[in-house]
Scaffold this motif. Sequence first.
Motif, PDB file in Angstrom:
ATOM      1  N   SER A 178       0.834  -1.212   0.000  1.00 30.02           N
ATOM      2  CA  SER A 178       0.000   0.000   0.000  1.00 30.02           C
ATOM      3  C   SER A 178       0.859   1.248   0.000  1.00 30.02           C
ATOM      4  CB  SER A 178      -0.913  -0.001   1.232  1.00 30.02           C
ATOM      5  OG  SER A 178      -1.768  -1.119   1.230  1.00 30.02           O
ATOM      6  N   LEU A 179       1.949   1.213   0.741  1.00 35.85           N
ATOM      7  CA  LEU A 179       2.872   2.348   0.809  1.00 35.85           C
ATOM      8  C   LEU A 179       3.460   2.649  -0.565  1.00 35.85           C
ATOM      9  CD1 LEU A 179       4.386   4.338   2.697  1.00 35.85           C
ATOM     10  CD2 LEU A 179       6.132   2.560   2.970  1.00 35.85           C
ATOM     11  N   CYS A 180       3.867   1.611  -1.265  1.00 35.62           N
ATOM     12  CA  CYS A 180       4.410   1.795  -2.613  1.00 35.62           C
ATOM     13  C   CYS A 180       3.360   2.392  -3.545  1.00 35.62           C
ATOM     14  CB  CYS A 180       4.904   0.451  -3.148  1.00 35.62           C
ATOM     15  SG  CYS A 180       5.909   0.572  -4.656  1.00 35.62           S
ATOM     16  N   GLY A 181       2.109   1.953  -3.391  1.00 33.73           N
ATOM     17  CA  GLY A 181       1.033   2.476  -4.220  1.00 33.73           C
ATOM     18  C   GLY A 181       0.817   3.965  -4.029  1.00 33.73           C
ATOM     19  N   VAL A 182       0.907   4.440  -2.787  1.00 28.86           N
ATOM     20  CA  VAL A 182       0.723   5.866  -2.503  1.00 28.86           C
ATOM     21  C   VAL A 182       1.827   6.691  -3.165  1.00 28.86           C
ATOM     22  CG1 VAL A 182       0.786   7.614  -0.673  1.00 28.86           C
ATOM     23  CG2 VAL A 182      -0.551   5.528  -0.361  1.00 28.86           C
ATOM     24  N   PHE A 183       3.070   6.264  -2.994  1.00 30.51           N
ATOM     25  CA  PHE A 183       4.180   7.029  -3.569  1.00 30.51           C
ATOM     26  C   PHE A 183       4.239   6.883  -5.088  1.00 30.51           C
ATOM     27  CE2 PHE A 183       5.412   7.327   0.809  1.00 30.51           C
ATOM     28  CZ  PHE A 183       6.160   8.497   0.891  1.00 30.51           C
ATOM     29  N   TRP A 184       3.799   5.741  -5.604  1.00 33.16           N
ATOM     30  CA  TRP A 184       3.710   5.590  -7.056  1.00 33.16           C
ATOM     31  C   TRP A 184       2.734   6.617  -7.621  1.00 33.16           C
ATOM     32  CZ3 TRP A 184       5.752   3.525 -11.343  1.00 33.16           C
ATOM     33  CH2 TRP A 184       4.952   3.447 -12.477  1.00 33.16           C
ATOM     34  N   ARG A 185       1.586   6.758  -6.986  1.00 32.80           N
ATOM     35  CA  ARG A 185       0.582   7.733  -7.432  1.00 32.80           C
ATOM     36  C   ARG A 185       1.167   9.141  -7.420  1.00 32.80           C
ATOM     37  NH1 ARG A 185      -5.055   7.698  -6.922  1.00 32.80           N
ATOM     38  NH2 ARG A 185      -4.973   5.871  -5.584  1.00 32.80           N
ATOM     39  N   ARG A 186       1.858   9.483  -6.349  1.00 34.05           N
ATOM     40  CA  ARG A 186       2.433  10.823  -6.239  1.00 34.05           C
ATOM     41  C   ARG A 186       3.478  11.081  -7.325  1.00 34.05           C
ATOM     42  NH1 ARG A 186       3.685  10.943   0.289  1.00 34.05           N
ATOM     43  NH2 ARG A 186       1.509  10.939   1.035  1.00 34.05           N
ATOM     44  N   ALA A 187       4.359  10.109  -7.534  1.00 36.16           N
ATOM     45  CA  ALA A 187       5.426  10.279  -8.517  1.00 36.16           C
ATOM     46  C   ALA A 187       4.884  10.290  -9.942  1.00 36.16           C
ATOM     47  CB  ALA A 187       6.462   9.168  -8.354  1.00 36.16           C
ATOM     48  N   LEU A 188       3.879   9.463 -10.204  1.00 34.68           N
ATOM     49  CA  LEU A 188       3.325   9.347 -11.547  1.00 34.68           C
ATOM     50  C   LEU A 188       2.567  10.606 -11.953  1.00 34.68           C
ATOM     51  CD1 LEU A 188       2.873   7.319 -13.948  1.00 34.68           C
ATOM     52  CD2 LEU A 188       0.692   6.753 -12.843  1.00 34.68           C
ATOM     53  N   TYR A 189       1.762  11.146 -11.037  1.00 28.56           N
ATOM     54  CA  TYR A 189       0.879  12.258 -11.396  1.00 28.56           C
ATOM     55  C   TYR A 189       1.410  13.625 -10.998  1.00 28.56           C
ATOM     56  CZ  TYR A 189      -2.642   8.762 -12.531  1.00 28.56           C
ATOM     57  OH  TYR A 189      -3.322   7.713 -13.098  1.00 28.56           O
ATOM     58  N   GLY A 190       2.435  13.678 -10.148  1.00 29.35           N
ATOM     59  CA  GLY A 190       3.025  14.967  -9.804  1.00 29.35           C
ATOM     60  C   GLY A 190       2.028  15.941  -9.209  1.00 29.35           C
ATOM     61  N   GLU A 191       1.861  17.092  -9.856  1.00 27.67           N
ATOM     62  CA  GLU A 191       0.962  18.135  -9.357  1.00 27.67           C
ATOM     63  C   GLU A 191      -0.485  17.950  -9.821  1.00 27.67           C
ATOM     64  OE1 GLU A 191       1.940  20.465  -7.174  1.00 27.67           O
ATOM     65  OE2 GLU A 191       3.856  19.415  -7.199  1.00 27.67           O
ATOM     66  N   HIS A 192      -0.732  16.934 -10.611  1.00 25.66           N
ATOM     67  CA  HIS A 192      -2.090  16.694 -11.109  1.00 25.66           C
ATOM     68  C   HIS A 192      -3.003  16.265  -9.960  1.00 25.66           C
ATOM     69  CE1 HIS A 192      -5.366  14.896 -13.492  1.00 25.66           C
ATOM     70  NE2 HIS A 192      -4.902  15.611 -14.504  1.00 25.66           N
ATOM     71  N   PRO A 193      -4.299  16.635 -10.008  1.00 25.37           N
ATOM     72  CA  PRO A 193      -5.224  16.232  -8.939  1.00 25.37           C
ATOM     73  C   PRO A 193      -5.272  14.728  -8.688  1.00 25.37           C
ATOM     74  CG  PRO A 193      -6.249  17.913 -10.317  1.00 25.37           C
ATOM     75  CD  PRO A 193      -4.945  17.556 -10.973  1.00 25.37           C
TER      76      PRO A 193
END
Length: 445
Positions: A141-156
């Motif tokens: 789950s932790l990897c999923g959260v940071f993956w989302r952040r890194a993938l989408y950057g400043e996007h909502p």
Amino acid sequence: MTETTNGICREDFAGATIITIEDASLPVVRWVAAAPGGSSLDPAGKSGALSMTMDLMLRGTQHKSREVFSSHLEGLGSSLSALGGNELAMLRGLSLKRNLGETLGLMREVMLEPELSEQEFEILREETIDDIVSIPDDDGSLCGVFWRRALYGEHPLSRMPSGEIGELLNLTLDDVKAMHQKVFEEGRLLWVFSGDITPAEAREAVESIYSTDTPREYLQTPTEPVASRQAPHIVVIDKPDRVQVQLRVGHMAVSGEHEDVDPLWLGSTAFGGTFTSPLTHEVREVRGWSYFAATEFRRQRRTPSPMVMHTAPAQEDLVDCLKLEWELFTGLADGQLAHKDIERARQYILGRYPLSIATASDRMVPALYLELLGKPAHDIYALPRRIEKLEAKVVSEAMNKHLDPAKLLVVMVATAKDVVDGLRAEFADATIEVRDYREGLTRPS
């Protein structure tokens, strides 16, 4: 306007779109009321607004306390639940046919007359934050959260649908009330019914909650594109004392509206969607580096979906495993996917996919997503024919067109001091950043 094809009826009214999938084999009715947009509807700085709103709606109404409401619902053997995601938020219902009217009466109270109390709001916020604070306990789950952040950057879309802690703390009950009014009192919803119910009964069910003749429009969601990386990037989520690494590798591909979505899905399945696919075979069977090795590509998203490789190697095997994945991805992007692997994946899909839509209830969510993509719900039956006709050459060309190893994003949960030097030595062209595993996942002091 009414259209019925292969047992799926779609009716478009001024105030709602209703899809009905009949199956009278059991006296059971299931339904979904969906708000397109999902967490993308959350205002800037107010992530979690829609998720909090939907959960709070189920915690008592203006006529029934939370306890009385739950007791009434349980007494009918029915259920109502909320599910929020990045692109879609859903209220789901299940009832025996004979209890449908009473259950819809309760749903009407939930949708139009929720209590939305300050006390339950504070309790729910604390529960939500507790859930978020527990995320670092699970590396996947932790990897999923940071993956989302890194993938989408400043996007909502970088925000968790349940909300970010700092923004949840800024959320007010007035924000929730405004979201409820916008989405459920004024916005257009997409309804899908399945089971022992006719199209006429489905419209009557919606009419028992609000008029389908009153014009409503779908809410507008952010349209800014997701930025694409132009160079490989590695994010190390630094967590102490790791023995095993949760690893995600991939980059953005296409949306479900793109003409190449079918060949990309077939190619993704051929590459890492079965136990015999190259990624799985090389990582799991040949080298024994990770019990789990698979690719993911979500073909029904309105926003671009990434193609992602998931593995979990031992930390001591991390660099070698990542190097192999990079090489395999490079071959995939070069169009080197073997025809035999594509044919094997084709046969797997043709045998497996019909099982995934075998019942009326199985067809509900796929039909819903097709509607959101602007495609007919009955297109769920056409997919096997399209997959059957896809030439291996077209699949390879799509991989070559949309995949680029120079844009790979790598996110891992590992102990930085044990892996960063090896990563820098092996992947000199990639930028590397280290993030604390608790970042954004702890309560402010």
